[in-house]
Write a protein that holds these residues in place. Structure first.
Motif, mmCIF file in Angstrom:
data_model
loop_
_atom_site.group_PDB
_atom_site.id
_atom_site.type_symbol
_atom_site.label_atom_id
_atom_site.label_comp_id
_atom_site.label_asym_id
_atom_site.label_seq_id
_atom_site.Cartn_x
_atom_site.Cartn_y
_atom_site.Cartn_z
ATOM 1 N N ASP A 135 -10.993 -6.760 -6.244
ATOM 2 C CA ASP A 135 -11.334 -7.367 -4.953
ATOM 3 C C ASP A 135 -11.954 -8.740 -5.203
ATOM 4 O O ASP A 135 -12.884 -8.876 -5.998
ATOM 5 C CB ASP A 135 -12.313 -6.472 -4.194
ATOM 6 C CG ASP A 135 -12.589 -6.984 -2.799
ATOM 7 O OD1 ASP A 135 -11.818 -6.642 -1.892
ATOM 8 O OD2 ASP A 135 -13.569 -7.729 -2.627
ATOM 9 N N PRO A 160 -6.428 3.919 -11.931
ATOM 10 C CA PRO A 160 -6.288 2.881 -10.911
ATOM 11 C C PRO A 160 -7.469 1.910 -10.998
ATOM 12 O O PRO A 160 -8.620 2.326 -11.153
ATOM 13 C CB PRO A 160 -6.326 3.671 -9.595
ATOM 14 C CG PRO A 160 -7.104 4.899 -9.920
ATOM 15 C CD PRO A 160 -6.954 5.171 -11.385
ATOM 16 N N LEU A 172 -8.535 7.398 -5.380
ATOM 17 C CA LEU A 172 -8.782 6.076 -4.796
ATOM 18 C C LEU A 172 -10.220 5.938 -4.316
ATOM 19 O O LEU A 172 -10.822 4.864 -4.432
ATOM 20 C CB LEU A 172 -7.814 5.838 -3.631
ATOM 21 C CG LEU A 172 -6.394 5.429 -4.004
ATOM 22 C CD1 LEU A 172 -5.543 5.289 -2.750
ATOM 23 C CD2 LEU A 172 -6.390 4.129 -4.794
ATOM 24 N N PHE A 195 -3.181 -4.241 -1.861
ATOM 25 C CA PHE A 195 -3.610 -3.080 -1.097
ATOM 26 C C PHE A 195 -4.115 -3.445 0.284
ATOM 27 O O PHE A 195 -3.952 -2.703 1.234
ATOM 28 C CB PHE A 195 -4.703 -2.347 -1.873
ATOM 29 C CG PHE A 195 -4.775 -0.877 -1.582
ATOM 30 C CD1 PHE A 195 -3.689 -0.062 -1.839
ATOM 31 C CD2 PHE A 195 -5.923 -0.319 -1.070
ATOM 32 C CE1 PHE A 195 -3.742 1.293 -1.580
ATOM 33 C CE2 PHE A 195 -5.997 1.036 -0.809
ATOM 34 C CZ PHE A 195 -4.900 1.844 -1.065
ATOM 35 N N GLU A 250 -7.486 -7.511 -1.646
ATOM 36 C CA GLU A 250 -7.698 -6.394 -2.555
ATOM 37 C C GLU A 250 -6.383 -6.002 -3.215
ATOM 38 O O GLU A 250 -5.385 -5.759 -2.538
ATOM 39 C CB GLU A 250 -8.276 -5.210 -1.775
ATOM 40 C CG GLU A 250 -8.878 -4.133 -2.637
ATOM 41 C CD GLU A 250 -9.643 -3.117 -1.798
ATOM 42 O OE1 GLU A 250 -10.878 -3.206 -1.719
ATOM 43 O OE2 GLU A 250 -8.990 -2.243 -1.202
ATOM 44 N N LEU A 298 -2.255 0.258 -11.165
ATOM 45 C CA LEU A 298 -2.158 1.632 -11.660
ATOM 46 C C LEU A 298 -1.571 1.575 -13.066
ATOM 47 O O LEU A 298 -0.442 1.127 -13.263
ATOM 48 C CB LEU A 298 -1.275 2.473 -10.741
ATOM 49 C CG LEU A 298 -1.019 3.915 -11.198
ATOM 50 C CD1 LEU A 298 -2.339 4.688 -11.288
ATOM 51 C CD2 LEU A 298 -0.048 4.617 -10.251
ATOM 52 N N ALA A 337 -12.389 5.124 -7.287
ATOM 53 C CA ALA A 337 -12.253 3.727 -7.707
ATOM 54 C C ALA A 337 -12.959 2.796 -6.726
ATOM 55 O O ALA A 337 -13.570 1.792 -7.121
ATOM 56 C CB ALA A 337 -10.777 3.354 -7.828
ATOM 57 N N ASP A 338 -12.901 3.126 -5.439
ATOM 58 C CA ASP A 338 -13.559 2.294 -4.425
ATOM 59 C C ASP A 338 -15.075 2.388 -4.551
ATOM 60 O O ASP A 338 -15.784 1.388 -4.356
ATOM 61 C CB ASP A 338 -13.106 2.719 -3.029
ATOM 62 C CG ASP A 338 -13.575 1.747 -1.961
ATOM 63 O OD1 ASP A 338 -13.154 0.578 -2.012
ATOM 64 O OD2 ASP A 338 -14.370 2.146 -1.093
ATOM 65 N N ARG A 366 0.828 -1.212 0.000
ATOM 66 C CA ARG A 366 0.000 0.000 0.000
ATOM 67 C C ARG A 366 0.857 1.256 0.000
ATOM 68 O O ARG A 366 0.584 2.219 -0.726
ATOM 69 C CB ARG A 366 -0.908 -0.043 1.239
ATOM 70 C CG ARG A 366 -1.903 1.104 1.334
ATOM 71 C CD ARG A 366 -2.597 1.063 2.683
ATOM 72 N NE ARG A 366 -3.699 1.997 2.748
ATOM 73 C CZ ARG A 366 -4.975 1.663 2.576
ATOM 74 N NH1 ARG A 366 -5.284 0.409 2.335
ATOM 75 N NH2 ARG A 366 -5.923 2.566 2.643
ATOM 76 N N VAL A 373 -4.526 -3.449 -6.261
ATOM 77 C CA VAL A 373 -4.704 -2.217 -7.029
ATOM 78 C C VAL A 373 -3.714 -2.220 -8.182
ATOM 79 O O VAL A 373 -2.527 -2.509 -8.002
ATOM 80 C CB VAL A 373 -4.504 -0.961 -6.161
ATOM 81 C CG1 VAL A 373 -4.578 0.298 -7.015
ATOM 82 C CG2 VAL A 373 -5.559 -0.900 -5.063
ATOM 83 N N ILE A 381 -9.159 -1.163 -8.820
ATOM 84 C CA ILE A 381 -9.189 -1.913 -7.567
ATOM 85 C C ILE A 381 -9.844 -3.264 -7.845
ATOM 86 O O ILE A 381 -10.989 -3.335 -8.280
ATOM 87 C CB ILE A 381 -9.951 -1.170 -6.471
ATOM 88 C CG1 ILE A 381 -9.314 0.207 -6.201
ATOM 89 C CG2 ILE A 381 -9.965 -1.986 -5.178
ATOM 90 C CD1 ILE A 381 -9.993 0.998 -5.103
#
Length: 589
Positions: free
Chosen positions: A202, A198, A307, A242, A246, A250, A310-311, A177, A248, A200
């Motif tokens: 999961d 980015p 971020l 991350f 999860e 980029l 993206a979340d 992270r 990430v 994410i």
């Protein structure tokens, strides 16, 4: 450290210069005894220095080495003197050192150089910081080469390990992270040729892998996913772990056209989803993932904001059932901000007395009121009435359902206590919906028992409504909790039956009193044969289990007649009364 080291080098250089004059050149003024004494003293000094010290002849043969050189080469002095570097290092290392040495002798200038050498018989590359300078031993003689080297190999390896621990994930070996945030900060502050994105990633239901197959299997799955992702990304992409499950990604330099950048990232994301879905761990448990994506162009984009976007997109993908991707958009952000504002207001709702209980009557086939269901309502001073379907799931997510649920139980118990002294209402029950979050609190049983003791409410008139999803979650623990409360006289109803996934084997083992048919089946009861069959089957099932069956959402007399004809004798719905405050409950009925 560098200043200290260079300062030490200057002192050693002076000592070497003196040593060279004493050890390698006799002075007429010294007799043999004096010479021997000085040789011994200077040799002791140079051998005690924590550095490799040597003097080479103009043709680069060793003419003096200290004890550390002997240890390095694992040779005694007499096997080193007169030899060149090719006797101790591999060919490439010897050639590189010879090139530097000749340049120093040719220019007559002191040189500091970092050398990467391999000793003969070893594969390990050793790193040395060396100071090399010409040294005139006798007037008229060509200068020799004096060298002082300190080995940095262990220090650099330790530094590398420390860096790896600080910036890389120990399990997957990916950037962690911290390193990702640094990369993202650089991308959001420095224009870099167009859009960046980015992603994410999961894993869906990763907790099941740990719960069913153990943490070792879960760890191996994470390693497999990391390897899978890494193999399919270009050099322009940074992959980081991350959090637990999860990752990430980029991706930079996506060009100046937003549409093209979005299309490219979408293709990458779909390929990653397909690849992940093909992974199987050692017990062939299906694996899927969700991906949230946002795009940003150049500087001026706050890292945390990127971020967060993206979340938000990831949560949308999760809400859509997983195994899919979503892009962030402004409407999504507006919705999330609105939700955050609502959550903030919900924190204050209890304190500001904005929450209230409304009650809806339950009647039998003879039209007699048998009880009521307590329904939570929220009147917001600016928003007006807020739908329970909006704020209750929010309260469950943030844990507010625990204090709110306790307040609801307290109000219900206080009302039952009042009715217990009124003949007309003493036989009525109050049904209270209990959230799965609330039910699984360790102190839940103790709190309910304390409320009953404090309010003196009759336990047999309190009905706790639970959902099928709760019964399927840790069924043994849930059953034990229900049995403890049943021992106090409390009754249980299974709410919204037919909308979940409860197992009949669990159903017969649980201390249930009522089965409530969800209103979605009652609504189309008269026109949909499938709904009618489900309701009929549920009634027969309840009767066979010795349970009272309650139909929710009864709004028409025709529905009531059908239910009566099929053996359902308890009802709740607008046909008998809408939810209303307690003071108006029986006036409107």
């Amino acid at each position: 450290m560098a200043i200290w080291w260079l300062g030490g080098v200057l002192i050693v250089v002076l000592v070497i210069a003196l040593a060279g004059n004493v050890l390698l050149r006799r002075r007429e003024s010294l007799n043999r005894q004096q010479l021997s004494t000085h040789e011994h003293m200077l040799t002791s000094i140079l051998d005690s220095v924590d550095a490799y010290i040597y003097i080479k002849t103009p043709d680069l043969k060793y003419r003096y080495v200290n004890h550390q050189i002997c240890d390095l080469f694992a040779r005694p002095v007499d096997q080193i003197i007169g030899q060149g570097d090719d006797a101790f290092f591999d060919a490439a290392s010897a050639a590189e050192m010879a090139e530097v040495d000749r340049r120093v002798l040719a220019t007559g200038k002191k040189t500091t150089v970092e050398e990467h050498n391999v000793l003969q018989g070893e594969e390990r590359v050793r790193t040395f910081l060396s100071v090399k300078m010409p040294l005139v031993m006798s007037p008229g003689e060509a200068p020799s080469l004096c060298g002082i080297s300190t080995e940095l190999t262990d220090y650099l390896e330790m530094q590398s390990r420390t860096h790896h621990l600080a910036f890389y994930d120990a399990l997957a070996g990916l950037p962690n992270r911290r390193l990702l945030l640094e990369s993202l900060a650089e991308a959001t502050h420095c224009p870099s040729g167009g859009y960046s994105a980015p992603l994410i990633v999961d894993l869906d239901n990763f907790r099941l892998v740990n719960d069913i197959q153990g943490h070792d299997s879960g760890d191996q799955l994470l390693i497999n996913v990391a390897e899978n992702l890494q193999q399919r990304l270009t050099e322009d992409a940074t992959l980081a772990r991350f959090s637990s499950d999860e990752f990430v990604i980029l991706i930079n330099r996506l060009g100046e056209q937003q549409h093209d950048a979005a299309s490219y990232v979408e293709r990458v994301a779909r390929q990653l989803l397909d690849n992940i879905s093909q992974l199987r761990n050692d017990r062939a448990l299906p694996i899927t993932a969700s991906v949230g994506i946002t795009l940003f162009n150049g500087a001026g984009n706050p890292m945390n904001g990127v971020l967060q976007q993206a979340d938000m997109a990831l949560q949308q993908a999760k809400s859509a059932g997983g195994n899919t991707l979503r892009f962030f958009n402004v409407d999504m952000q507006t919705s999330v901000l609105e939700r955050a504002s609502l959550e903030g207001d919900l924190h204050q709702a209890l304190q500001r007395q904005e929450l209230a209980l409304h009650y809806q009557v339950q009647v039998d086939h003879q039209g007699v009121t048998t009880g009521v269901e307590a329904l939570l309502r929220w009147y917001h001073p600016q928003r007006g009435w807020v739908s329970p379907g909006t704020f209750i799931p929010l309260a469950e997510e943030n844990g507010l359902i625990v204090p709110i649920g306790y307040w609801v139980l307290r109000c219900a118990c206080e009302q039952l206590a009042k009715w217990s002294h009124q003949t007309a209402y003493a036989a009525l029950t109050i049904s209270v919906n209990v959230s799965s979050v609330q039910f699984q609190q360790p102190e839940f049983v103790r709190n309910v028992e304390a409320l009953l003791a404090e309010t003196q409410a009759p336990p047999g008139r309190l009905v706790l409504e639970v959902t099928e999803s709760l019964l399927m979650r840790e069924p043994t623990r849930v059953r034990n909790t229900m049995l403890k409360l049943r021992a106090q006289g409390i009754r249980f109803a299974l709410d919204d039956f037919g909308t979940g996934y409860s197992s009949l084997s669990y159903l017969k083992r649980l201390p249930l009193d009522e089965l409530k048919i969800d209103q979605s089946f009652i609504r189309e009861l008269l026109t949909d044969k499938t709904d009618a069959a489900i309701v009929d089957t549920t009634i027969l099932l309840a009767i066979s289990l010795g349970l009272t069956v309650v139909a929710e959402g009864v709004e028409k007399k025709e529905q009531l007649d059908w239910l009566k004809g099929h053996g359902c004798y308890r009802y709740q719905g607008y046909l008998f009364g809408r939810p209303t405050p307690i003071e108006y409950l029986f006036e409107s009925y």
